[in-house]
Design a protein around this motif. Structure first.
Motif, PDB file in Angstrom:
ATOM      1  N   SER A 196      10.976   1.287  11.306  1.00 32.62           N
ATOM      2  CA  SER A 196       9.942   2.238  11.675  1.00 32.62           C
ATOM      3  C   SER A 196      10.274   3.617  11.119  1.00 32.62           C
ATOM      4  CB  SER A 196       9.808   2.319  13.204  1.00 32.62           C
ATOM      5  OG  SER A 196      11.016   2.794  13.777  1.00 32.62           O
ATOM      6  N   VAL A 197       9.278   4.485  11.179  1.00 36.29           N
ATOM      7  CA  VAL A 197       9.453   5.877  10.826  1.00 36.29           C
ATOM      8  C   VAL A 197       8.652   6.691  11.834  1.00 36.29           C
ATOM      9  CG1 VAL A 197       7.525   5.802   9.189  1.00 36.29           C
ATOM     10  CG2 VAL A 197       9.235   7.604   8.995  1.00 36.29           C
ATOM     11  N   ALA A 198       9.207   7.819  12.265  1.00 34.64           N
ATOM     12  CA  ALA A 198       8.577   8.560  13.349  1.00 34.64           C
ATOM     13  C   ALA A 198       8.551  10.048  13.064  1.00 34.64           C
ATOM     14  CB  ALA A 198       9.316   8.302  14.668  1.00 34.64           C
ATOM     15  N   VAL A 199       7.614  10.722  13.724  1.00 39.40           N
ATOM     16  CA  VAL A 199       7.537  12.178  13.687  1.00 39.40           C
ATOM     17  C   VAL A 199       7.300  12.658  15.114  1.00 39.40           C
ATOM     18  CG1 VAL A 199       6.648  12.298  11.334  1.00 39.40           C
ATOM     19  CG2 VAL A 199       5.045  12.174  13.245  1.00 39.40           C
ATOM     20  N   GLU A 200       7.764  13.842  15.399  1.00 40.86           N
ATOM     21  CA  GLU A 200       7.580  14.422  16.727  1.00 40.86           C
ATOM     22  C   GLU A 200       7.013  15.826  16.580  1.00 40.86           C
ATOM     23  OE1 GLU A 200      10.117  14.488  20.798  1.00 40.86           O
ATOM     24  OE2 GLU A 200      11.074  15.489  19.101  1.00 40.86           O
ATOM     25  N   ARG A 257       4.937  10.336   4.105  1.00 33.33           N
ATOM     26  CA  ARG A 257       6.285   9.781   3.990  1.00 33.33           C
ATOM     27  C   ARG A 257       6.240   8.320   3.585  1.00 33.33           C
ATOM     28  NH1 ARG A 257       9.351  11.589   9.413  1.00 33.33           N
ATOM     29  NH2 ARG A 257      10.901  10.127   8.598  1.00 33.33           N
ATOM     30  N   MET A 258       5.341   7.550   4.182  1.00 29.68           N
ATOM     31  CA  MET A 258       5.258   6.133   3.827  1.00 29.68           C
ATOM     32  C   MET A 258       4.759   5.953   2.398  1.00 29.68           C
ATOM     33  SD  MET A 258       4.035   4.057   7.232  1.00 29.68           S
ATOM     34  CE  MET A 258       2.607   5.088   7.608  1.00 29.68           C
ATOM     35  N   ARG A 259       3.758   6.733   2.011  1.00 31.91           N
ATOM     36  CA  ARG A 259       3.254   6.610   0.635  1.00 31.91           C
ATOM     37  C   ARG A 259       4.337   7.008  -0.368  1.00 31.91           C
ATOM     38  NH1 ARG A 259      -1.091   9.089   3.219  1.00 31.91           N
ATOM     39  NH2 ARG A 259      -0.660  11.101   2.209  1.00 31.91           N
ATOM     40  N   GLY A 260       5.139   7.992  -0.006  1.00 34.44           N
ATOM     41  CA  GLY A 260       6.218   8.417  -0.892  1.00 34.44           C
ATOM     42  C   GLY A 260       7.266   7.341  -1.100  1.00 34.44           C
ATOM     43  N   GLU A 261       7.373   6.415  -0.131  1.00 30.02           N
ATOM     44  CA  GLU A 261       8.337   5.324  -0.229  1.00 30.02           C
ATOM     45  C   GLU A 261       7.665   3.987  -0.525  1.00 30.02           C
ATOM     46  OE1 GLU A 261      10.530   5.355   3.406  1.00 30.02           O
ATOM     47  OE2 GLU A 261      11.292   7.398   3.118  1.00 30.02           O
ATOM     48  N   ASP A 262       6.352   4.054  -0.879  1.00 27.09           N
ATOM     49  CA  ASP A 262       5.575   2.844  -1.206  1.00 27.09           C
ATOM     50  C   ASP A 262       5.635   1.827  -0.075  1.00 27.09           C
ATOM     51  OD1 ASP A 262       4.729   3.742  -3.743  1.00 27.09           O
ATOM     52  OD2 ASP A 262       6.652   3.171  -4.620  1.00 27.09           O
ATOM     53  N   GLN A 263       5.397   2.320   1.146  1.00 24.42           N
ATOM     54  CA  GLN A 263       5.401   1.447   2.312  1.00 24.42           C
ATOM     55  C   GLN A 263       4.089   1.589   3.079  1.00 24.42           C
ATOM     56  OE1 GLN A 263       9.030   2.852   4.318  1.00 24.42           O
ATOM     57  NE2 GLN A 263      10.000   0.911   3.784  1.00 24.42           N
ATOM     58  N   VAL A 264       3.811   0.570   3.885  1.00 18.76           N
ATOM     59  CA  VAL A 264       2.686   0.606   4.814  1.00 18.76           C
ATOM     60  C   VAL A 264       3.194   0.161   6.176  1.00 18.76           C
ATOM     61  CG1 VAL A 264       0.898   0.204   3.076  1.00 18.76           C
ATOM     62  CG2 VAL A 264       2.021  -1.765   4.181  1.00 18.76           C
ATOM     63  N   GLU A 307       5.333   1.463  12.783  1.00 15.16           N
ATOM     64  CA  GLU A 307       6.234   0.333  12.931  1.00 15.16           C
ATOM     65  C   GLU A 307       5.762  -0.850  12.092  1.00 15.16           C
ATOM     66  OE1 GLU A 307       5.731   0.394  17.248  1.00 15.16           O
ATOM     67  OE2 GLU A 307       7.877   0.810  17.402  1.00 15.16           O
ATOM     68  N   GLY A 308       6.654  -1.800  11.934  1.00 16.21           N
ATOM     69  CA  GLY A 308       6.340  -2.963  11.128  1.00 16.21           C
ATOM     70  C   GLY A 308       6.163  -2.593   9.666  1.00 16.21           C
ATOM     71  N   LEU A 309       7.100  -1.783   9.152  1.00 16.32           N
ATOM     72  CA  LEU A 309       6.984  -1.322   7.768  1.00 16.32           C
ATOM     73  C   LEU A 309       7.165  -2.475   6.789  1.00 16.32           C
ATOM     74  CD1 LEU A 309       8.926   2.071   7.798  1.00 16.32           C
ATOM     75  CD2 LEU A 309       6.530   1.612   8.323  1.00 16.32           C
ATOM     76  N   ALA A 310       6.414  -2.406   5.692  1.00 13.88           N
ATOM     77  CA  ALA A 310       6.499  -3.415   4.652  1.00 13.88           C
ATOM     78  C   ALA A 310       6.144  -2.761   3.318  1.00 13.88           C
ATOM     79  CB  ALA A 310       5.543  -4.573   4.943  1.00 13.88           C
ATOM     80  N   PRO A 311       6.581  -3.350   2.207  1.00 14.64           N
ATOM     81  CA  PRO A 311       6.235  -2.788   0.898  1.00 14.64           C
ATOM     82  C   PRO A 311       4.722  -2.740   0.698  1.00 14.64           C
ATOM     83  CG  PRO A 311       8.001  -4.400   0.697  1.00 14.64           C
ATOM     84  CD  PRO A 311       7.475  -4.522   2.091  1.00 14.64           C
ATOM     85  N   ALA A 312       4.235  -1.633   0.171  1.00 14.21           N
ATOM     86  CA  ALA A 312       2.799  -1.468  -0.032  1.00 14.21           C
ATOM     87  C   ALA A 312       2.246  -2.513  -0.996  1.00 14.21           C
ATOM     88  CB  ALA A 312       2.509  -0.066  -0.543  1.00 14.21           C
ATOM     89  N   GLU A 313       3.058  -2.937  -1.947  1.00 10.26           N
ATOM     90  CA  GLU A 313       2.583  -3.890  -2.954  1.00 10.26           C
ATOM     91  C   GLU A 313       2.275  -5.258  -2.360  1.00 10.26           C
ATOM     92  OE1 GLU A 313       7.048  -5.300  -4.449  1.00 10.26           O
ATOM     93  OE2 GLU A 313       5.761  -4.102  -5.774  1.00 10.26           O
ATOM     94  N   HIS A 314       2.823  -5.534  -1.167  1.00 10.01           N
ATOM     95  CA  HIS A 314       2.573  -6.823  -0.527  1.00 10.01           C
ATOM     96  C   HIS A 314       1.400  -6.771   0.440  1.00 10.01           C
ATOM     97  CE1 HIS A 314       7.095  -7.903  -1.213  1.00 10.01           C
ATOM     98  NE2 HIS A 314       6.367  -7.965  -2.320  1.00 10.01           N
ATOM     99  N   ALA A 315       0.804  -5.601   0.606  1.00 14.86           N
ATOM    100  CA  ALA A 315      -0.275  -5.440   1.575  1.00 14.86           C
ATOM    101  C   ALA A 315      -1.626  -5.528   0.874  1.00 14.86           C
ATOM    102  CB  ALA A 315      -0.154  -4.097   2.292  1.00 14.86           C
TER     103      ALA A 315
END
Length: 330
Positions: free
Chosen positions: A187-191, A218-225, A283-291
């Motif tokens: 996961s990745v979080a912000v407060e 942040r997620m787009r920068g790491e190619d995640q969803v 939560e449940g992060l995964a590579p963007a290319e697989h989404a």
């Protein structure tokens, strides 16, 4: 520290800030050094079954809690609040009263458990929703002591046969919950803390918009969803409310994250709530290319995504504050 406990369950809440959010997997591993019976509870907590660890270390749960707290602070700079009880339910309830750096323990023995629960509002019992709490209060059953003393038939008539039996057991301190070991979800979080306890819903929504924008970037920068989004509201009395929603599709699209955050916030129905901080966790992060992305004929959504791509390129070149939504620039 208050009282002693004869049980062996801890509810550990890590007081994470965005700076230390990345340390969550290491903090879960730290708990695993004491026992393999660790259940991660996103966004920032865990249940720990210490029954075997008590015999191995020769220490009480409260002593082990103090050791966990010291190690988390020394190794990762993260403070925590801990509740200790005979089982998961009572440990959770004890943690509600635990200030940062403090272990709150359910007193030992049946009498101690009964006294611990007696004057608590029914709404504090885990699993009791607002509608059920309101129904019980309408019939004068506004404390757990009263619920525990009520005839079983009365409770079953009010909330149903099975629910009434479970409610009576819990109100009497019968804790049948177990710790189910699992892995901390990626996961990745912000407060977004407020400088003072904030009452203004506009400022609440503004903080959610800011957090969702940062999460998406942040997620787009790491190619995640992400697959799910969790909202945690911290109040002036240190209590929290957490809601999680599964997204229609895995995404890092800031507009989708913001819309989901707003809906969870509105569903809470906070009226004049004194909010100390809001946090969002993807939560449940995964590579963007697989989404897979569901195609849409909505020109506004496609336009927003194109603008998002341009904004990301500008932020990468000129810094995260180069482009922000107009609401946040005001």
């Amino acid at each position: 520290m208050s009282g002693r406990t004869e049980g062996g369950t801890l509810y550990v809440r890590f007081l994470l800030t965005p700076m230390y959010e990345a340390a969550l997997p290491q903090l879960m591993a730290l708990l695993g050094e004491f026992t393999p019976q660790v259940e991660a509870l996103p966004p920032d907590a865990a249940l720990v079954d210490l029954r075997g660890a008590r015999r191995y270390f020769g220490r009480s749960p409260v002593d082990l809690a103090a050791l966990i707290r010291v190690r988390a602070l020394a190794l990762y700079g993260v403070e925590c609040a801990i509740g200790a009880g005979p089982g998961p339910m009572l440990a959770r309830m004890a943690a509600r009263d635990a200030a940062p750096g403090v272990t709150r323990a359910v007193p030992e023995g049946p009498d101690g458990v009964r006294d611990f629960l007696a004057d608590r509002p029914v709404a504090e019992l885990p699993g009791i929703g607002r509608a059920t709490a309101r129904t019980l209060c309408e019939y004068g059953l506004d404390s757990l002591g009263k619920v525990g003393a009520a005839p079983l038939s009365t409770l079953q008539r009010l909330v149903g046969v099975r629910a009434g039996r479970e409610l009576r057991e819990k109100a009497r301190g019968i804790d049948r919950g177990t710790v189910v070991p699992n892995a901390a979800a990626r996961s990745v979080a912000v407060e977004r803390p407020f400088p003072r306890d904030e009452l203004d819903p506009f400022r609440h929504r503004r903080a959610l918009l800011s957090g969702a924008e940062e999460l998406g970037a942040r997620m787009r920068g790491e190619d995640q969803v992400c697959r799910t989004l969790t909202l945690t509201v911290r109040y002036a009395d240190r209590s929290t409310t957490t809601r999680t929603r599964t997204l229609p599709e895995p995404t890092a699209h800031s507009t989708a994250l913001t819309t989901t955050a707003y809906r969870m916030y509105e569903a809470l129905g906070l009226q004049r709530a004194r909010v100390r901080a809001l946090s969002l966790r993807a939560e449940g992060l995964a590579p963007a290319e697989h989404a897979a992305h569901q195609l849409t004929f909505d020109p506004a959504d496609e336009k927003a995504r194109r603008i998002e791509e341009v904004a990301d390129r500008a932020r990468a070149k000129f810094g995260p504050g180069a482009i922000v939504p107009g609401t946040l620039a005001a």
